[in-house]
Design an enzyme around this catalytic site. Structure first.
Site, PDB file in Angstrom:
ATOM      1  N   ASN A   8      63.157  19.176 107.690  1.00  0.00           N
ATOM      2  CA  ASN A   8      62.958  17.934 108.426  1.00  0.00           C
ATOM      3  C   ASN A   8      61.722  17.258 107.825  1.00  0.00           C
ATOM      4  O   ASN A   8      60.584  17.631 108.126  1.00  0.00           O
ATOM      5  CB  ASN A   8      62.746  18.269 109.910  1.00  0.00           C
ATOM      6  CG  ASN A   8      62.616  17.028 110.764  1.00  0.00           C
ATOM      7  OD1 ASN A   8      62.539  15.901 110.261  1.00  0.00           O
ATOM      8  ND2 ASN A   8      62.586  17.224 112.067  1.00  0.00           N
ATOM      9  N   ARG A  89      67.601  16.994 107.435  1.00  0.00           N
ATOM     10  CA  ARG A  89      67.785  16.052 108.528  1.00  0.00           C
ATOM     11  C   ARG A  89      67.564  14.649 107.974  1.00  0.00           C
ATOM     12  O   ARG A  89      66.562  14.403 107.304  1.00  0.00           O
ATOM     13  CB  ARG A  89      66.768  16.332 109.623  1.00  0.00           C
ATOM     14  CG  ARG A  89      66.830  15.293 110.704  1.00  0.00           C
ATOM     15  CD  ARG A  89      65.648  15.405 111.641  1.00  0.00           C
ATOM     16  NE  ARG A  89      65.757  14.379 112.658  1.00  0.00           N
ATOM     17  CZ  ARG A  89      64.718  13.825 113.250  1.00  0.00           C
ATOM     18  NH1 ARG A  89      63.501  14.189 112.927  1.00  0.00           N
ATOM     19  NH2 ARG A  89      64.896  12.892 114.161  1.00  0.00           N
ATOM     20  N   HIS A 178      68.719  11.349 117.712  1.00  0.00           N
ATOM     21  CA  HIS A 178      68.698  12.700 118.310  1.00  0.00           C
ATOM     22  C   HIS A 178      70.112  13.285 118.405  1.00  0.00           C
ATOM     23  O   HIS A 178      70.368  14.163 119.233  1.00  0.00           O
ATOM     24  CB  HIS A 178      68.127  12.692 119.751  1.00  0.00           C
ATOM     25  CG  HIS A 178      66.661  12.425 119.857  1.00  0.00           C
ATOM     26  ND1 HIS A 178      66.115  11.797 120.961  1.00  0.00           N
ATOM     27  CD2 HIS A 178      65.633  12.700 119.038  1.00  0.00           C
ATOM     28  CE1 HIS A 178      64.812  11.694 120.818  1.00  0.00           C
ATOM     29  NE2 HIS A 178      64.490  12.239 119.643  1.00  0.00           N
ATOM     30  N   ARG A 239      56.263   5.225 122.869  1.00  0.00           N
ATOM     31  CA  ARG A 239      57.173   4.068 122.730  1.00  0.00           C
ATOM     32  C   ARG A 239      57.484   3.463 124.097  1.00  0.00           C
ATOM     33  O   ARG A 239      57.690   4.203 125.062  1.00  0.00           O
ATOM     34  CB  ARG A 239      58.483   4.506 122.075  1.00  0.00           C
ATOM     35  CG  ARG A 239      58.363   4.704 120.575  1.00  0.00           C
ATOM     36  CD  ARG A 239      59.614   5.336 119.993  1.00  0.00           C
ATOM     37  NE  ARG A 239      59.325   6.671 119.526  1.00  0.00           N
ATOM     38  CZ  ARG A 239      60.245   7.553 119.129  1.00  0.00           C
ATOM     39  NH1 ARG A 239      61.521   7.247 119.152  1.00  0.00           N
ATOM     40  NH2 ARG A 239      59.885   8.746 118.711  1.00  0.00           N
ATOM     41  N   GLU A 383      68.056  21.994 116.707  1.00  0.00           N
ATOM     42  CA  GLU A 383      68.589  21.110 115.669  1.00  0.00           C
ATOM     43  C   GLU A 383      68.653  21.816 114.312  1.00  0.00           C
ATOM     44  O   GLU A 383      69.573  21.588 113.527  1.00  0.00           O
ATOM     45  CB  GLU A 383      67.716  19.854 115.575  1.00  0.00           C
ATOM     46  CG  GLU A 383      67.851  18.974 116.813  1.00  0.00           C
ATOM     47  CD  GLU A 383      66.673  18.059 117.048  1.00  0.00           C
ATOM     48  OE1 GLU A 383      65.621  18.554 117.517  1.00  0.00           O
ATOM     49  OE2 GLU A 383      66.785  16.863 116.779  1.00  0.00           O
TER      50      GLU A 383
END
Ligand code: AMP
Length: 395
Positions: A8, A89, A178, A239, A383
């Site tokens: 990642n 990823r 996601h 965010r 993940e």
């Protein structure tokens, strides 16, 4: 038997996890931070051991070289040839990538072209891919896209109500993110519910630093809260999530510190959400400490987050016309008993009730009462495992 590494890559970091496949055993994992800056930090964890060193790493190629050297140095592998697959990823796959793919030159070029949709992420992902290709050119590398799981969304969900030309000419639509996490936990949920995936309707709540909620019908994403970019949805660590877009030109006009739209978007991405309201931190643990101490800004941040989460979950009950389970995952979803309790309490009308004895730190699985019509599940996301499995499937 083979060793597969899941990567990642961020703009200044590279996270990795090495698996023995097909056993799916984690052999080692680590992170290289501050790539391109002075004093990069290299951390490797294997067995009970953890090794950390600080050195200057100029770019991703050097980071990958050091990562591979560390694997041999610590005796985790004896030779690079033991690594038979690398999974990367990639954040934005646009409308092109509906599944993971083996990376060739054309795929790499497409990932770079898609940078317009994820300017912070895709160039870093591509740098990671290139670095591995340089050093291990013979090894199969696979791209696993954050958006792929959401490519099953129907047009009514992914289109924005703006003139058609913005979609046809500029690809403005909801892509979500996601996806790998929502994919993984929705499948684990079906197993926990003991029902065929095709018959299960779940709402998956990935609540970490980034937050996204997804409606999953029969194993397929049918709507999700992130949008054209990962800025949309409930409020997040830093965010804003959804706000009235008219705020953007208004702030440019009135706040002399904000010169253009990019400045405002930067504020909405990095100085908003939990951090913007609580001020003390974007970290939920600090906010919960403030909440328990009665600190007003932390209390407001906590309550606003819960309110936004409830509204998105409520929307997806409507999208799915009912659900079998609500799934909590990621840092906050997996660990915060307070957030889970508060969110579910306000949704009791939908037929959900938490068992307080099960809603404890470290809880996993079903935390609802036996007569809760909609089950409440806590499922740790994984993940990296999905990435490693996709490498095995495609190589
Ligand atoms: P992630 O992005 O999935 O790594 O999640 C990071 C978020 O999880 C941060 O806001 C952390 O504060 C939060 N988190 C981790 N552990 C806990 C905990 N025990 N209680 C509340 N929040 C937590």
């Amino acid at each position: 038997m083979s060793k597969t590494i899941a990567i990642n890559a961020g703009s200044s970091s590279l996270k990795w996890q090495l698996y023995q496949m097909p056993e799916e055993t984690v052999l080692a994992k680590g992170i290289i931070e501050r790539i391109g800056l002075k004093d990069s930090i290299v951390t490797v964890k294997f067995g009970e051991e953890k090794a950390t060193q600080t050195l200057d790493i100029a770019d991703h190629v050097q980071a990958v070289t050091i990562l591979l050297e560390d694997l041999t140095k610590h005796g985790i592998i004896s030779d690079f040839s033991e690594i038979t697959g690398v999974g990367h990823r990639v954040v934005a796959g646009g409308e092109i990538f509906k599944d993971s793919v083996v990376i060739d030159d054309q795929v790499l070029a497409q990932i770079e072209e898609l940078s317009a949709l994820a300017p912070l992420h895709n160039p870093a992902n591509a740098a990671g891919i290139r670095a591995f290709k340089n050093i291990l050119p013979e090894v199969t590398s696979v791209a696993v896209f954050d958006t792929a799981f959401h490519t099953t969304m129907p047009e009514v969900a992914y289109r924005y109500p703006i003139a058609n030309k913005y979609y046809t000419d500029y690809q403005v639509r909801k892509y979500g993110a996601h996806g790998t996490s929502h994919y993984y936990v929705s499948r684990e949920a079906a197993k926990l519910l003991n029902k065929p995936l095709e018959e299960v309707k779940v709402i998956t709540a990935h609540i970490g630093n980034g937050i996204s909620i997804t409606a999953v019908d029969g194993g397929k994403s049918v709507d999700t809260s992130m949008g054209f970019t990962p800025l949309a949805g409930p409020m997040m660590g830093t965010r804003s999530g959804d706000i009235d877009p008219a705020i953007i030109p208004y702030l440019i006009e009135h706040d002399p510190e904000l010169k253009d739209a990019a400045d405002v978007i930067n504020v909405l991405n990095k100085q908003s959400g939990i951090l913007g309201i609580a001020e003390v931190s974007s970290d939920m643990r600090d906010v919960e400490d403030g909440l328990l101490a009665g600190e007003p800004k932390c209390t407001l941040a906590f309550n606003m987050l819960v309110n936004r989460l409830q509204k998105f979950i409520g929307q997806y009950f409507a999208v799915l016309n009912g659900a079998d389970a609500l799934v909590f995952t990621a840092g906050i979803g997996e660990n915060s008993t307070l957030v889970r309790e508060a969110v579910v309490k306000g949704l009791s009308w939908f037929g959900m009730e938490i068992n307080p004895e099960k809603n404890v730190r470290g809880a996993e699985g079903d935390i609802s009462t036996s007569d809760s019509r909609v089950k409440v599940l806590v499922i740790p996301t994984d993940e990296e495992l999905v990435i490693a499995r996709d490498v095995e499937r495609l190589k």
